[in-house]
Design an enzyme around this catalytic site. Structure first.
Site, PDB file in Angstrom:
ATOM      1  N   ASP A 145      37.885  39.351  37.966  1.00 47.06           N
ATOM      2  CA  ASP A 145      37.945  40.471  37.034  1.00 47.06           C
ATOM      3  C   ASP A 145      38.603  40.092  35.726  1.00 47.06           C
ATOM      4  OD1 ASP A 145      39.764  43.573  36.857  1.00 47.06           O
ATOM      5  OD2 ASP A 145      37.676  43.187  36.272  1.00 47.06           O
ATOM      6  N   TYR A 159      46.444  48.558  46.187  1.00 47.11           N
ATOM      7  CA  TYR A 159      45.992  49.530  45.191  1.00 47.11           C
ATOM      8  C   TYR A 159      45.811  50.955  45.707  1.00 47.11           C
ATOM      9  CZ  TYR A 159      45.495  45.947  41.671  1.00 47.11           C
ATOM     10  OH  TYR A 159      45.756  44.953  40.768  1.00 47.11           O
ATOM     11  N   TRP A 212      50.537  45.208  37.853  1.00 45.37           N
ATOM     12  CA  TRP A 212      49.276  44.779  37.228  1.00 45.37           C
ATOM     13  C   TRP A 212      48.865  45.771  36.192  1.00 45.37           C
ATOM     14  CZ3 TRP A 212      47.118  40.190  37.474  1.00 45.37           C
ATOM     15  CH2 TRP A 212      45.811  40.017  37.006  1.00 45.37           C
ATOM     16  N   LYS A 247      44.628  48.598  33.175  1.00 42.17           N
ATOM     17  CA  LYS A 247      45.839  48.800  33.979  1.00 42.17           C
ATOM     18  C   LYS A 247      47.096  48.332  33.248  1.00 42.17           C
ATOM     19  CE  LYS A 247      43.568  48.744  38.499  1.00 42.17           C
ATOM     20  NZ  LYS A 247      42.231  48.256  38.080  1.00 42.17           N
ATOM     21  N   ASN A 255      44.094  33.124  44.608  1.00 45.01           N
ATOM     22  CA  ASN A 255      44.280  34.545  44.373  1.00 45.01           C
ATOM     23  C   ASN A 255      43.263  35.309  45.209  1.00 45.01           C
ATOM     24  OD1 ASN A 255      45.398  36.955  42.948  1.00 45.01           O
ATOM     25  ND2 ASN A 255      43.221  37.170  42.464  1.00 45.01           N
ATOM     26  N   GLU A 256      43.785  36.066  46.152  1.00 46.50           N
ATOM     27  CA  GLU A 256      42.954  36.959  46.981  1.00 46.50           C
ATOM     28  C   GLU A 256      41.761  36.275  47.636  1.00 46.50           C
ATOM     29  OE1 GLU A 256      42.069  40.728  45.723  1.00 46.50           O
ATOM     30  OE2 GLU A 256      44.160  41.238  45.469  1.00 46.50           O
ATOM     31  N   ASN A 280      48.788  42.165  47.013  1.00 44.63           N
ATOM     32  CA  ASN A 280      48.093  42.968  45.998  1.00 44.63           C
ATOM     33  C   ASN A 280      47.614  44.239  46.694  1.00 44.63           C
ATOM     34  OD1 ASN A 280      48.472  40.753  44.407  1.00 44.63           O
ATOM     35  ND2 ASN A 280      46.300  40.202  44.223  1.00 44.63           N
ATOM     36  N   TYR A 309      42.211  52.275  43.897  1.00 47.02           N
ATOM     37  CA  TYR A 309      40.930  51.970  44.539  1.00 47.02           C
ATOM     38  C   TYR A 309      40.722  52.760  45.826  1.00 47.02           C
ATOM     39  CZ  TYR A 309      40.240  48.348  41.104  1.00 47.02           C
ATOM     40  OH  TYR A 309      40.060  47.686  39.915  1.00 47.02           O
ATOM     41  N   GLU A 362      50.493  42.706  42.694  1.00 45.06           N
ATOM     42  CA  GLU A 362      49.540  43.558  41.987  1.00 45.06           C
ATOM     43  C   GLU A 362      49.604  44.963  42.556  1.00 45.06           C
ATOM     44  OE1 GLU A 362      45.961  40.331  41.190  1.00 45.06           O
ATOM     45  OE2 GLU A 362      45.460  42.459  41.393  1.00 45.06           O
TER      46      GLU A 362
HETATM   47  C1  LIG Z   1      40.488  43.727  43.859  1.00 45.75           C
HETATM   48  C2  LIG Z   1      41.039  42.382  43.494  1.00 45.75           C
HETATM   49  C3  LIG Z   1      42.517  42.398  43.196  1.00 45.75           C
HETATM   50  N1  LIG Z   1      42.856  42.464  41.773  1.00 45.75           N
HETATM   51  C4  LIG Z   1      42.439  41.235  41.082  1.00 45.75           C
HETATM   52  C5  LIG Z   1      42.656  41.333  39.578  1.00 45.75           C
HETATM   53  O1  LIG Z   1      42.150  40.191  38.924  1.00 45.75           O
HETATM   54  C6  LIG Z   1      41.970  42.609  39.063  1.00 45.75           C
HETATM   55  O2  LIG Z   1      42.079  42.712  37.654  1.00 45.75           O
HETATM   56  C7  LIG Z   1      42.616  43.829  39.743  1.00 45.75           C
HETATM   57  C8  LIG Z   1      41.993  45.118  39.235  1.00 45.75           C
HETATM   58  O3  LIG Z   1      40.942  45.501  39.749  1.00 45.75           O
HETATM   59  O4  LIG Z   1      42.577  45.714  38.302  1.00 45.75           O
HETATM   60  C9  LIG Z   1      42.415  43.732  41.228  1.00 45.75           C
END
Ligand SMILES: CCCN1C[C@@H](O)[C@H](O)[C@@H](C(=O)O)C1
Length: 600
Positions: free
Chosen positions: A166, A471, A554, A573, A414-415, A469, A475, A509
């Protein structure tokens, strides 16, 4: 792996001339450049700033979104006085790969868009004359390169990248190019490790040169007073009443390495600034100089209007001003190594950073999120080549950054998809091969996505501390459902607690997309008020679990991404806008973090 990644210095034995400024630039959609002799230089391109991504300087979409080969060219003068020296061109980063030509001669290629490499041009140079350097670059993505993605061809024949990540695929000569003249016999590398003995400290060092001349090493304090010296390519500098490098209370010494037995006319001299400090993981604590610390800060991006992903000292200076104002003490170089000047500033400002290789997108579900496919990433035919490049970039990352006091840890992914059993052998290989690369044995880790929990992840034995990370509130369980999001997050933390988590957990994150200036009472998603609600929710949870040793929200600032129905001209964000102005959340953290000690 590069032979030497020492940052350029200028002194009586070495010169460093930056070749920044306007270069000639052109696209090579049909990959005809070599056939048409572009490697000898060209004048029919457009002028292009270096360092800069090329993308945002164009006003047509084909050029901004261009995917494929591109060429840069410029002339540079080499004085006759340089004869007898070793001449190199050092590229701080070309994204994502490059082939270098000088005066029409191919010198070398390099894979990887975020780490430096040097081209030995001694054999191709005309002395006392102008010379021509040409760079053939390429920005295509694949599953066998870092960062991961696909490159597709549209029905109109145009290529297009499908990133499994992203952030926008900014490309080009994103960092400076240096013309270096170096002594034939010289310092190639050095290492430092530290032992604290009460008020005193021992700086154990090694020096690598390409010759047999004797080496002398000295250490000077911030006032320039030499406090310790030693002879030999390996040794120990005994420092009385050492001034330690602390979080947000930095102190830097100057290390001087001299090659040759005549101090008046050394064969080579290399100097660097180092900080005396130790880093350890002890139970669920992260210790700096044996003192527990708490990470407050951000995930970031090298991203700004106009220059794209290029290093811009003005932006970096502003970002550090904002991070100091808000009370932060750390950041992650998400999702790739940053320009070395960032680490130098972090050394001076006493910030801790988690240094991340661009092993991002190793998860097909993420690709699905960004429009990719849904299958096991760790089972494809791409893995062999990917692994070679992955460990090569880990080796160069650690070689480049190992002497910065600001580097707290190495983030090796990362992830990635760690639920997949196929991930285990790949992780074992990467963690085995990276085990001894850092003389200071700093922690190695990676970020765990929402899917990768203490119940589902197959690789939780590998990291030295956990980076999560998460959300909820964005999400999933967004808006009025945020209370379920908090309950779910607490459920997960209770499981970590119940499992007897024995390593620190850092949230790397969490957050919410927020359109600056959008307000509503009561809140709705995308408003500044809602972003604060989400961050307050996370803060409540962090404050309730003692094994949580860091909160890195983040993101520091809004940043560019691919187009999509989940992105409003990029990712919003940010706690600050892309032009670095505060959203309401900035004042929330200014209040929350400045109440705490600088390092906790
Ligand atoms: C869903 C992956 C985790 N995270 C990665 C990061 O690079 C993205 O910018 C962030 C987002 O969706 O804001 C989510």
């Amino acid at each position: 792996m590069e032979t030497s990644l020492l940052y350029p210095v200028t002194n009586d034995q070495r010169t460093d001339q930056k070749l920044d400024g306007l270069w000639q630039f052109k696209f090579d959609e049909m990959k005809q450049g070599v056939k048409d002799g572009w490697e000898t230089g060209f004048h029919d391109g457009v002028s292009m700033p270096v360092p800069a991504s090329f993308n945002d300087f164009f006003t047509d979409k084909e050029s901004r979104e261009y995917t494929g080969d591109f060429w840069y060219s410029r002339k540079f003068f080499v004085p006759s006085a340089a004869k007898g020296k070793a001449l190199f061109l050092r590229f701080d980063a070309v994204t994502h790969r490059a082939t270098i030509f000088v005066n029409g001669k191919e010198i070398r290629s390099h894979e990887g868009g975020f780490l430096p490499f040097a081209a030995d041009i001694s054999s191709a140079i005309h002395y006392g004359a102008e010379n021509t350097v040409v760079v053939k670059g390429n920005n295509e993505l694949s599953r066998e390169a870092l960062p991961a993605g696909d490159t597709i061809t549209l029905r109109n024949g145009k290529k297009m990248v499908r990133p499994f990540f992203d952030f926008y695929n900014y490309s080009g000569l994103n960092r400076s190019v240096h013309l270096l003249t170096l002594p034939q016999e010289r310092v190639l590398d050095y290492t430092t490790t530290f032992e604290l003995n009460g008020q005193d400290a021992t700086v154990n060092y090694t020096v690598t040169t390409n010759g047999d001349a004797p080496v002398t090493v000295s250490l000077a304090d911030a006032d320039g007073q030499v406090v310790a010296t030693a002879q030999g390519k390996e040794g120990a500098l005994q420092v009385k009443n050492a001034h330690l490098w602390q979080v947000r209370n930095a102190y830097l010494y100057t290390l001087t390495i001299q090659v040759g037995d005549d101090a008046q006319t050394p064969v080579d001299t290399y100097t660097d600034r180092i900080g005396i400090r130790t880093i350890k993981i002890s139970g669920t604590n992260i210790l700096v100089n044996d003192k527990p610390i708490y990470l407050k800060g951000f995930g970031r991006h090298e991203d700004s209007p106009f220059a794209g992903r290029a290093f811009d000292l003005n932006v970096e200076k502003k970002d550090f001003a904002l991070m100091k104002w808000i009370g932060a003490n750390s950041f992650r170089t998400s999702h790739y190594p940053y320009d070395e000047q960032v680490y130098k500033i972090a050394d001076e400002e006493g910030f801790l950073l988690t240094d991340e290789v661009p092993a991002v997108g190793f998860k097909m579900a993420a690709a699905a999120f960004l429009g990719g496919l849904n299958q096991s990433f760790f089972k494809g035919p791409w893995l062999k080549k990917l692994h070679e490049r992955h460990i090569d970039q880990i080796r160069d990352l650690i070689k480049r950054d190992k002497n910065h006091p600001s580097v707290l840890a190495w983030s090796l992914f990362n992830e990635p998809d760690t639920i997949d059993e196929n991930a285990v052998p790949y992780f074992k290989q990467i963690f085995d091969e990276s085990k001894d690369l850092d003389p200071q044995s700093r922690p190695r880790t990676f970020t765990l996505s929402e899917d990768d929990t203490i119940e589902t992840s197959k690789v939780l034995d590998f990291p030295d501390f956990y980076m999560l990370n998460r959300y909820p509130g964005w999400y999933h369980f967004g808006g009025y459902q945020i209370s379920d999001g908090e309950a779910g997050l607490r459920d997960e933390m209770d499981k970590w607690q119940k499992a007897g988590v024995t390593k620190p957990v850092v949230f790397t994150e969490f957050g919410a997309d927020t359109e600056a200036g959008l307000h509503k009472l009561p809140s709705v998603m995308w408003t500044e008020e809602y972003q604060v609600e989400v961050l307050k929710m996370f803060s409540r949870v962090f404050d309730d679990y003692d094994f949580i040793k860091g909160e890195q929200v983040w993101n520091l600032a809004d940043f560019q991404t691919v187009e999509g129905n989940m992105r409003v001209n990029g990712n919003k964000k940010g706690i600050f806008t892309r032009d670095r102005q505060p959203k309401e959340a900035a004042f929330f953290y200014h209040d929350r973090w400045n109440k705490l000690p600088l390092d906790y």
